[in-house]
Design a protein around this motif. Structure first.
Motif, mmCIF file in Angstrom:
data_model
loop_
_atom_site.group_PDB
_atom_site.id
_atom_site.type_symbol
_atom_site.label_atom_id
_atom_site.label_comp_id
_atom_site.label_asym_id
_atom_site.label_seq_id
_atom_site.Cartn_x
_atom_site.Cartn_y
_atom_site.Cartn_z
ATOM 1 N N ASP A 154 -31.523 -17.575 -24.938
ATOM 2 C CA ASP A 154 -30.201 -17.902 -24.417
ATOM 3 C C ASP A 154 -29.480 -18.941 -25.271
ATOM 4 O O ASP A 154 -28.391 -19.382 -24.916
ATOM 5 C CB ASP A 154 -30.327 -18.449 -22.983
ATOM 6 C CG ASP A 154 -30.837 -17.405 -22.012
ATOM 7 O OD1 ASP A 154 -30.668 -16.202 -22.310
ATOM 8 O OD2 ASP A 154 -31.394 -17.781 -20.965
ATOM 9 N N GLY A 156 -38.332 -25.264 -16.484
ATOM 10 C CA GLY A 156 -38.115 -24.281 -17.533
ATOM 11 C C GLY A 156 -39.348 -23.451 -17.784
ATOM 12 O O GLY A 156 -40.469 -23.841 -17.419
ATOM 13 N N ASP A 157 -39.168 -22.301 -18.422
ATOM 14 C CA ASP A 157 -40.292 -21.430 -18.758
ATOM 15 C C ASP A 157 -41.242 -22.119 -19.726
ATOM 16 O O ASP A 157 -40.864 -23.072 -20.422
ATOM 17 C CB ASP A 157 -39.791 -20.126 -19.395
ATOM 18 C CG ASP A 157 -39.021 -19.261 -18.419
ATOM 19 O OD1 ASP A 157 -39.059 -19.558 -17.209
ATOM 20 O OD2 ASP A 157 -38.371 -18.301 -18.859
ATOM 21 N N ASN A 175 -40.766 -18.296 -25.975
ATOM 22 C CA ASN A 175 -39.802 -19.329 -26.319
ATOM 23 C C ASN A 175 -40.167 -20.067 -27.611
ATOM 24 O O ASN A 175 -40.629 -19.450 -28.554
ATOM 25 C CB ASN A 175 -39.620 -20.279 -25.132
ATOM 26 C CG ASN A 175 -38.998 -19.568 -23.948
ATOM 27 O OD1 ASN A 175 -37.841 -19.193 -23.991
ATOM 28 N ND2 ASN A 175 -39.783 -19.359 -22.890
ATOM 29 N N THR A 225 -40.488 -23.781 -23.646
ATOM 30 C CA THR A 225 -39.073 -24.085 -23.852
ATOM 31 C C THR A 225 -38.835 -25.504 -24.368
ATOM 32 O O THR A 225 -37.688 -25.913 -24.540
ATOM 33 C CB THR A 225 -38.267 -23.881 -22.548
ATOM 34 O OG1 THR A 225 -38.927 -24.549 -21.470
ATOM 35 C CG2 THR A 225 -38.115 -22.406 -22.229
ATOM 36 N N ASP A 257 -36.396 -11.115 -27.757
ATOM 37 C CA ASP A 257 -36.267 -11.782 -26.459
ATOM 38 C C ASP A 257 -37.029 -13.102 -26.354
ATOM 39 O O ASP A 257 -36.776 -13.897 -25.460
ATOM 40 C CB ASP A 257 -36.746 -10.836 -25.352
ATOM 41 C CG ASP A 257 -36.440 -11.388 -23.981
ATOM 42 O OD1 ASP A 257 -35.330 -11.901 -23.773
ATOM 43 O OD2 ASP A 257 -37.321 -11.322 -23.106
ATOM 44 N N TRP A 258 -37.982 -13.360 -27.214
ATOM 45 C CA TRP A 258 -38.760 -14.600 -27.256
ATOM 46 C C TRP A 258 -39.343 -14.963 -25.880
ATOM 47 O O TRP A 258 -39.018 -16.015 -25.314
ATOM 48 C CB TRP A 258 -37.910 -15.759 -27.788
ATOM 49 C CG TRP A 258 -37.446 -15.569 -29.195
ATOM 50 C CD1 TRP A 258 -36.170 -15.331 -29.607
ATOM 51 C CD2 TRP A 258 -38.244 -15.590 -30.388
ATOM 52 N NE1 TRP A 258 -36.124 -15.197 -30.979
ATOM 53 C CE2 TRP A 258 -37.378 -15.353 -31.484
ATOM 54 C CE3 TRP A 258 -39.611 -15.785 -30.639
ATOM 55 C CZ2 TRP A 258 -37.831 -15.303 -32.798
ATOM 56 C CZ3 TRP A 258 -40.061 -15.733 -31.954
ATOM 57 C CH2 TRP A 258 -39.181 -15.493 -33.014
ATOM 58 N N PRO A 259 -40.242 -14.140 -25.336
ATOM 59 C CA PRO A 259 -40.827 -14.467 -24.025
ATOM 60 C C PRO A 259 -41.624 -15.767 -24.047
ATOM 61 O O PRO A 259 -41.743 -16.435 -23.020
ATOM 62 C CB PRO A 259 -41.725 -13.261 -23.725
ATOM 63 C CG PRO A 259 -41.998 -12.633 -25.063
ATOM 64 C CD PRO A 259 -40.749 -12.857 -25.860
ATOM 65 N N ASN A 299 -42.940 -25.077 -14.728
ATOM 66 C CA ASN A 299 -42.327 -23.753 -14.825
ATOM 67 C C ASN A 299 -42.498 -23.005 -13.507
ATOM 68 O O ASN A 299 -42.232 -21.810 -13.416
ATOM 69 C CB ASN A 299 -42.917 -22.940 -15.985
ATOM 70 C CG ASN A 299 -44.397 -22.680 -15.807
ATOM 71 O OD1 ASN A 299 -44.983 -23.011 -14.783
ATOM 72 N ND2 ASN A 299 -45.022 -22.091 -16.808
ATOM 73 N N LYS A 303 -47.247 -12.700 -22.943
ATOM 74 C CA LYS A 303 -46.894 -13.409 -21.717
ATOM 75 C C LYS A 303 -48.128 -13.983 -21.046
ATOM 76 O O LYS A 303 -48.093 -15.070 -20.473
ATOM 77 C CB LYS A 303 -46.147 -12.480 -20.762
ATOM 78 C CG LYS A 303 -44.717 -12.166 -21.222
ATOM 79 C CD LYS A 303 -43.958 -11.380 -20.166
ATOM 80 C CE LYS A 303 -42.516 -11.132 -20.631
ATOM 81 N NZ LYS A 303 -41.741 -10.360 -19.630
ATOM 82 N N ARG A 315 -33.989 -21.085 -22.046
ATOM 83 C CA ARG A 315 -34.810 -20.140 -22.806
ATOM 84 C C ARG A 315 -34.273 -20.047 -24.224
ATOM 85 O O ARG A 315 -33.072 -20.161 -24.468
ATOM 86 C CB ARG A 315 -34.779 -18.755 -22.168
ATOM 87 C CG ARG A 315 -35.389 -18.678 -20.786
ATOM 88 C CD ARG A 315 -35.211 -17.288 -20.178
ATOM 89 N NE ARG A 315 -35.927 -16.277 -20.935
ATOM 90 C CZ ARG A 315 -35.353 -15.327 -21.660
ATOM 91 N NH1 ARG A 315 -34.033 -15.249 -21.766
ATOM 92 N NH2 ARG A 315 -36.080 -14.441 -22.302
#
Length: 468
Positions: free
Chosen positions: A327, A182-183, A370, A186, A366-368, A295, A87, A324
């Protein structure tokens, strides 16, 4: 000419080993073992590449990154990090880092990343505009590897992807300003570029600007240009990004990082559609479409007085949320195959597919980071794979930990149900476990989500030894 590299790490033996390795490859390498030493090196002269650890004894990699970019704008910074710090690495990307590589360092991977960073540096120094990436793609099949003409952008088929591209198709033909939220990782720039390619300006310039990488004191020059002699270091006339994008589209990535003073200048240029190069008395008319991305929580920044409300509304004529990766359900393996094809081309390999176990891991992680994280992991896995199939043993340790139930529950009910049904014929055990977690282990609801009856669900739970 040999390129200069600065390696920063408090692990002295590792630092010396990397210096020896890179020196043998023809680079001029210096070492620093702390942030303080690194700043001294940077003050004495710029480097082409800076390889730095995320954690340093007297500072962190993010603060050092900001310092490097303020002193040497075109220096390409590559972070060295463990996957537990991913992260932090993702946050560094928005501050101007070129890429990150995982420890332990793989020799082939680090050389490839350095090569790509040097190419990026050369393009920045030559003032090249951003062009769409078109290249041959290796399409994997069960029997062989087939080469086709072009690697298309992956649209996706999940509910969130369908809605995303409906919005792109809707707004692209207009001249409305678009704000993409978006994060990190992404695919906000891909969304922006897709809008440009579907617009009436598709044959005109598309200029992408990383706002987070522009030092405050050079922002006016970068955006609006300057004339020779207007300030120390202005040895030639410079065309700014706005003028370069005239007739086309300018993409302002990480627009939330602009200083308040630069926001004022940007607002004026957008309102009047005129720019004045630094040191010039003449204004230049510009006809541009603006697409911005961030972001950051811009509404909060507006409330806190850190971002101008009038500029926010000027940029946000039409808002798009970049979903994400975690999702996007059924699209995850589509993106994985896309990056597998890209990596095959880049690394000149012919890996055909992922094992079913790896596919299952991809679906539950979870692909933090992305899409950017997935691309890096798959490229690394392709590099390490000796056969035709990517197996679990080449994946980094962090990805082997499945995402928590709480993260599972963030998916919308409708999209998860649709996507789970798409996978009902493969990765069956994991899909059943995912469905049970989603509905808090209510077997009746899980059977409904999976599209099977309760008896069938019980039989499959017994088959896979799933106990509640």
């Amino acid at each position: 000419m040999s390129h200069k590299i600065l390696v920063i790490d408090d692990d002295v033996p590792f630092c010396e080993m990397l210096k020896t390795f890179l020196t043998k490859k023809g680079y001029i390498v210096s070492n620093a073992f702390s942030s303080t030493e690194a700043e001294q090196c940077i003050n004495e002269g710029c480097y082409d590449i800076v390889l730095t650890d995320v954690r340093l004894p007297d500072s962190n990699g993010l603060e050092l990154l900001k310092y490097i970019k303020s002193k040497c704008r075109t220096a390409q910074v590559i972070l060295m990090t463990g996957y537990t710090e991913i992260k932090t690495a993702v946050n560094a990307m928005k501050l101007g880092a070129f890429d990150y590589v995982a420890k332990p360092i793989n020799p082939d991977e680090i050389l490839l990343t350095i090569k790509q960073a040097l190419e990026r540096k050369a393009s920045l120094e030559s003032g090249e505009t951003v062009k769409p990436k078109t290249k041959a793609a290796v399409v994997t099949t069960n029997d062989d590897v087939e080469v086709v003409d072009e690697l298309d952008y992956v649209r996706g088929e999940s509910n969130v992807s369908t809605q995303l591209h409906e919005y792109i198709d809707l707004v692209a033909p207009t001249n409305m300003s678009v704000l993409i939220i978006g994060d990190s990782g992404t695919g906000k720039e891909n969304i922006a570029h897709s809008i440009h390619l579907k617009s009436k300006r598709k044959d005109k310039p598309y200029i992408a600007v990383d706002c987070g990488a522009i030092p405050k004191d050079l922002a006016s020059s970068e955006f609006f240009g300057h004339i020779k002699g207007s300030f120390t270091g202005a040895v030639n006339d410079k065309v700014g990004h706005f003028e370069a994008a005239n007739g086309g589209t300018i993409f302002l990535d990480e627009v939330g990082n602009l200083s308040y003073e630069v926001q004022v200048q940007l607002l004026r240029a957008l309102q009047e559609r005129k720019v004045k190069p630094v040191g010039s008395s003449n204004e230049i008319d510009v006809d541009i479409r603006v697409i911005a991305a961030t972001n950051e929580d811009l509404p909060k920044a507006v409330r806190d007085g850190e971002f101008r409300e009038d500029l926010y509304h000027r940029l946000n004529e039409f808002g798009i949320v970049a979903p994400r990766l975690a999702d996007r359900g059924a699209d995850i393996l589509m993106f994985a195959t896309h990056f597998l094809n890209e990596s095959n081309i880049e690394l000149e390999k012919t890996v055909k597919k992922f094992s079913s176990e790896v596919e299952c891991i991809f679906l539950t992680y979870d692909w933090p980071g992305n899409l950017r994280e997935m691309k890096n992991i798959i490229k690394r896995s392709v590099l390490l794979t000796r056969g035709d199939i990517i197996e679990k043993d080449v994946l980094p340790q962090e990805i082997l930990v499945p995402k928590s139930e709480s993260m599972m529950m963030t998916n919308s009910s409708e999209s998860v149900e649709d996507d789970l049904k798409l996978f009902s014929s493969r990765n069956e055990e994991q899909v059943i476990r995912t469905a049970l977690e989603k509905v808090k282990f209510n077997k009746t609801k899980a059977a409904q989500v999976l599209g099977i009856d309760r008896k069938t669900l019980y039989n499959k739970m017994k088959l896979y030894n799933i106990e509640l």
